[in-house]
Design an enzyme around this catalytic site. Structure first.
Site, PDB file in Angstrom:
ATOM      1  CD  GLU A 162      -6.657  -3.631   6.275  1.00  0.00           C
ATOM      2  OE1 GLU A 162      -6.028  -4.582   5.776  1.00  0.00           O
ATOM      3  OE2 GLU A 162      -7.697  -3.777   6.916  1.00  0.00           O
TER       4      GLU A 162
ATOM      5  CB  CYS B 216     -11.948   0.307   2.936  1.00  0.00           C
ATOM      6  SG  CYS B 216     -13.070   1.076   4.110  1.00  0.00           S
TER       7      CYS B 216
ATOM      8  CG  HIS C 123     -10.433  -1.224   8.002  1.00  0.00           C
ATOM      9  ND1 HIS C 123      -9.823  -2.006   7.032  1.00  0.00           N
ATOM     10  CD2 HIS C 123     -11.548  -0.706   7.429  1.00  0.00           C
ATOM     11  CE1 HIS C 123     -10.554  -1.959   5.927  1.00  0.00           C
ATOM     12  NE2 HIS C 123     -11.599  -1.177   6.139  1.00  0.00           N
TER      13      HIS C 123
END
Length: 156
Positions: free
Chosen positions: A42, A104, A123
């Site tokens: 991410e 998250c 993730h």
């Protein structure tokens, strides 16, 4: 450190990490239960849109991480470069600019905010026959070592 699936408690823990430990980099790892044998790197955290209730039935005021914070914060780690430069056996790796709008992404944004961008979020898929704890651990080790190399280049 395991963070609770509770917005406010996760925020408090992240603040504590940055103020007491003062790390060079904080790497957060979250479960992407729908991902099958895919690790997602991410790039940024988003400040708004947190409407889903946490484990205690709450969501942040105004659906926002930081009322005075920017719309999004990019990691100082270049996840796209990382994604292009590494490969791990048996697990695909992809690059993302949207960690979702739940704990998250909330945790990631909060860490990016308190750490001036020196945070990363990965993730991971659930463990399975094809993704063992050992293989996932080795993959995360490879990823984190590459992140630390980027941090070293930044300091030079």
């Amino acid at each position: 450190m395991q963070l609770p699936v509770v917005y406010q408690k996760a925020k408090e823990q992240v603040f504590k990490i940055w103020t007491t430990l003062q790390p060079l980099l904080t790497v957060h790892v979250g479960l992407a239960s729908s991902a099958k044998a895919i690790i997602i790197l991410e790039q940024c955290g988003k400040n708004k849109g947190y409407k889903e209730m946490d484990a205690c039935g709450f969501h942040p005021e105004g659906g926002c991480c930081m009322l005075d914070g920017p719309e999004k914060i990019e990691s100082t780690i270049n996840m796209k470069t990382l994604w292009k430069n590494i490969s791990v056996e048996g697990i695909d790796i992809i690059f993302s600019r949207d960690a979702g709008r739940y704990i998250c992404d909330y945790t990631y944004y909060t860490s990016l905010y308190y750490g001036n961008g020196r945070a990363a979020f990965v993730h991971v898929p659930p463990l399975s026959k094809s993704v063992t704890a050992d293989s996932l651990g080795k993959a995360l080790q490879t990823i984190i070592l590459e992140m630390l190399k980027q941090c070293g280049e930044e300091r030079e």
